[in-house]
Design a protein around this motif. Sequence first.
Motif, PDB file in Angstrom:
ATOM      1  N   ARG A  32       0.857  -1.190   0.000  1.00 13.88           N
ATOM      2  CA  ARG A  32       0.000   0.000   0.000  1.00 13.88           C
ATOM      3  C   ARG A  32       0.890   1.236   0.000  1.00 13.88           C
ATOM      4  NH1 ARG A  32      -4.819   0.177   4.207  1.00 13.88           N
ATOM      5  NH2 ARG A  32      -5.599   1.740   2.738  1.00 13.88           N
ATOM      6  N   HIS A  33       0.336   2.316  -0.493  1.00 18.36           N
ATOM      7  CA  HIS A  33       1.043   3.592  -0.536  1.00 18.36           C
ATOM      8  C   HIS A  33       0.469   4.506   0.541  1.00 18.36           C
ATOM      9  CE1 HIS A  33       2.435   7.494  -2.195  1.00 18.36           C
ATOM     10  NE2 HIS A  33       3.415   6.777  -2.721  1.00 18.36           N
ATOM     11  N   ALA A  34       1.280   5.454   1.009  1.00 18.50           N
ATOM     12  CA  ALA A  34       0.829   6.384   2.046  1.00 18.50           C
ATOM     13  C   ALA A  34      -0.421   7.142   1.621  1.00 18.50           C
ATOM     14  CB  ALA A  34       1.945   7.366   2.388  1.00 18.50           C
ATOM     15  N   ARG A  35      -0.578   7.363   0.327  1.00 13.71           N
ATOM     16  CA  ARG A  35      -1.748   8.080  -0.177  1.00 13.71           C
ATOM     17  C   ARG A  35      -3.044   7.365   0.231  1.00 13.71           C
ATOM     18  NH1 ARG A  35      -4.344   8.271  -5.285  1.00 13.71           N
ATOM     19  NH2 ARG A  35      -5.040  10.377  -5.826  1.00 13.71           N
ATOM     20  N   SER A  36      -3.066   6.053   0.041  1.00  7.70           N
ATOM     21  CA  SER A  36      -4.237   5.261   0.413  1.00  7.70           C
ATOM     22  C   SER A  36      -4.360   5.125   1.927  1.00  7.70           C
ATOM     23  CB  SER A  36      -4.149   3.874  -0.235  1.00  7.70           C
ATOM     24  OG  SER A  36      -5.193   3.032   0.205  1.00  7.70           O
ATOM     25  N   LEU A  37      -3.245   4.871   2.591  1.00  5.23           N
ATOM     26  CA  LEU A  37      -3.265   4.701   4.044  1.00  5.23           C
ATOM     27  C   LEU A  37      -3.784   5.953   4.746  1.00  5.23           C
ATOM     28  CD1 LEU A  37       0.202   2.945   4.408  1.00  5.23           C
ATOM     29  CD2 LEU A  37      -1.994   1.901   4.991  1.00  5.23           C
ATOM     30  N   ASP A  38      -3.314   7.116   4.312  1.00  5.35           N
ATOM     31  CA  ASP A  38      -3.676   8.355   4.997  1.00  5.35           C
ATOM     32  C   ASP A  38      -5.123   8.756   4.730  1.00  5.35           C
ATOM     33  OD1 ASP A  38      -1.129   8.370   5.937  1.00  5.35           O
ATOM     34  OD2 ASP A  38      -0.420  10.052   4.728  1.00  5.35           O
ATOM     35  N   TYR A  39      -5.607   8.523   3.512  1.00  7.05           N
ATOM     36  CA  TYR A  39      -7.001   8.882   3.236  1.00  7.05           C
ATOM     37  C   TYR A  39      -7.945   7.957   4.007  1.00  7.05           C
ATOM     38  CZ  TYR A  39     -10.821  11.087   0.731  1.00  7.05           C
ATOM     39  OH  TYR A  39     -11.948  11.814   0.428  1.00  7.05           O
ATOM     40  N   SER A  40      -7.611   6.678   4.072  1.00  6.27           N
ATOM     41  CA  SER A  40      -8.425   5.740   4.842  1.00  6.27           C
ATOM     42  C   SER A  40      -8.440   6.118   6.320  1.00  6.27           C
ATOM     43  CB  SER A  40      -7.883   4.321   4.663  1.00  6.27           C
ATOM     44  OG  SER A  40      -8.572   3.406   5.480  1.00  6.27           O
TER      45      SER A  40
ATOM     46  N   PHE B  40      -8.072   5.202  -4.094  1.00  8.38           N
ATOM     47  CA  PHE B  40      -6.778   5.840  -3.841  1.00  8.38           C
ATOM     48  C   PHE B  40      -5.626   4.838  -3.956  1.00  8.38           C
ATOM     49  CE2 PHE B  40      -9.516   9.121  -2.482  1.00  8.38           C
ATOM     50  CZ  PHE B  40      -8.786  10.297  -2.411  1.00  8.38           C
ATOM     51  N   SER B  41      -5.857   3.737  -4.656  1.00  8.07           N
ATOM     52  CA  SER B  41      -4.849   2.670  -4.713  1.00  8.07           C
ATOM     53  C   SER B  41      -4.060   2.686  -6.018  1.00  8.07           C
ATOM     54  CB  SER B  41      -5.522   1.306  -4.524  1.00  8.07           C
ATOM     55  OG  SER B  41      -6.428   1.029  -5.587  1.00  8.07           O
ATOM     56  N   HIS B  42      -3.808   3.864  -6.584  1.00  7.83           N
ATOM     57  CA  HIS B  42      -3.103   3.955  -7.863  1.00  7.83           C
ATOM     58  C   HIS B  42      -1.764   3.218  -7.844  1.00  7.83           C
ATOM     59  CE1 HIS B  42      -6.002   7.189  -7.913  1.00  7.83           C
ATOM     60  NE2 HIS B  42      -5.772   7.437  -9.191  1.00  7.83           N
ATOM     61  N   ALA B  43      -1.020   3.333  -6.763  1.00  5.81           N
ATOM     62  CA  ALA B  43       0.323   2.765  -6.705  1.00  5.81           C
ATOM     63  C   ALA B  43       0.311   1.241  -6.710  1.00  5.81           C
ATOM     64  CB  ALA B  43       1.052   3.276  -5.463  1.00  5.81           C
ATOM     65  N   TYR B  44      -0.742   0.660  -6.164  1.00  2.00           N
ATOM     66  CA  TYR B  44      -0.882  -0.798  -6.109  1.00  2.00           C
ATOM     67  C   TYR B  44      -2.383  -1.079  -6.125  1.00  2.00           C
ATOM     68  CZ  TYR B  44       0.555  -5.571  -5.006  1.00  2.00           C
ATOM     69  OH  TYR B  44       0.802  -6.925  -5.069  1.00  2.00           O
ATOM     70  N   PRO B  45      -2.990  -1.115  -7.319  1.00  2.00           N
ATOM     71  CA  PRO B  45      -4.451  -1.069  -7.415  1.00  2.00           C
ATOM     72  C   PRO B  45      -5.178  -2.262  -6.805  1.00  2.00           C
ATOM     73  CG  PRO B  45      -3.448  -0.459  -9.500  1.00  2.00           C
ATOM     74  CD  PRO B  45      -2.350  -1.012  -8.640  1.00  2.00           C
ATOM     75  N   PHE B  46      -6.240  -1.923  -6.077  1.00  2.00           N
ATOM     76  CA  PHE B  46      -7.258  -2.894  -5.697  1.00  2.00           C
ATOM     77  C   PHE B  46      -8.527  -2.472  -6.432  1.00  2.00           C
ATOM     78  CE2 PHE B  46      -4.288  -3.535  -2.215  1.00  2.00           C
ATOM     79  CZ  PHE B  46      -4.292  -4.920  -2.104  1.00  2.00           C
TER      80      PHE B  46
END
Length: 448
Positions: A128-136, A312-318
Amino acid sequence: MSAVVPTGGLYADRRAWLKDRYAHPGLRRYWPGVLGMDALSRAELLALREERLAGLIAHAVAHVPFYRRWLAESGMSANAVGLGDLPVVTKDAYRAKLEDFQSDAYPVKEMVANKTSGSSGEPFRFRRHARSLDYSYACMWRSLLRHGIRIGERRGRVWGRSFHFNATPAAIRRVQRRHAVRDWMNNSVGIDAYSLTPENVAQAVAKLRAARPVYLHGYVSALYVIARHLLDTGGGFHDLRLRAAVTESEKLYPFQKEAMEAAFGCPVLEFYGSVELGAIAQTDPRGDLLVNDDMYIVEALPGGEAVVTDLFSHAYPFLRYQLGDLVQLASRPATGLPYSVLEQVVGRTTDLIPLRGGGFVHGVALAHVIDHHLALVQKYQIHQEAMDRFAVRLVTRAPLPPPVRERIVADLAGLVGPGAQIDVHEVDHIAPAASGKFRWVMSDVAQR
């Protein structure tokens, strides 16, 4: 520590604010927009969701090997791809080749490697990327703020402690020190869910009472053990004036919720999410389980299985990720807020119990067999050991009367078939799985 008021009054304690500057640096950037979602109309929120989805799909087919290959094989134009055109992706696809889902637009060094607990049978590694972690993380706190809970308020956290699985005493001490620092930074008192047994639950209750938390947060089964102990000993946490008990990681059954509400004297909030996706849905003050539509799209396949997209999972898409849960989506949006509603989280797909005559019965139905006897039963587990053999393990308050034992066997036989062997065992303790989570109903057959 004195309260501070950065990020719109979100923080109640300076330690948590300092921790989040390093652990979740994107929160400050996301928070105003995340909080503002509540004021959108339903149409405005859905339009934003579609815009974010289009950006995610465009990125995936351009930068992610799995989706580049899929696009070439599909013969579709990149700008014509919609969500329904994409394949449903299972954990096995990620397991087969981890790098297939890594975007070439994001350096691997920016990624956070993680894995699931393996409670469904097999751990699953992902990034996961910080972008997804932080928005969640922001979505989770948006929900808690609706209940009057801010980051850094005193928390009783009943969770798994990973030092159990470190081999050497030195490694165990290092992890224990790290947990102690993390608890201090989060203004939390930690209770180890992995070792919460009838013998030491009284110590956990005393520790929580001394800490006087504002809210509790933990595994369903662990919080239920504490609640049952309080009720069985004539106690409760009503004097603590808890604002909420937040449950995660396991299916929340009605009998557990009722016991927690009675023992804790506060609302019980079901949070639905996963390690790989984050905070998908949380309970609002009206009791609805709201999907964070600004970050997730939740679909239900014809059989009810959840398929989730992280926007928000652009870096590692789900994208259309088959999570392994069974859900029911409500046909209506929330009242007073623009979000979708999950009618209920039915359970894990591994909770489906296969039958000799064909088809399945859901584990929730088996659990209801014991519901009538909870005055006698503290804890239970129904275990399908073979297609026609079930073991029922019961931790009882007193020896089980023969008519009750016979009723349990008869009711289970009515669900799984009269030819099944059903053995009822009264035991002193039922241990959780290695993941720390407790399985009320489990099947060795379903996992083969």
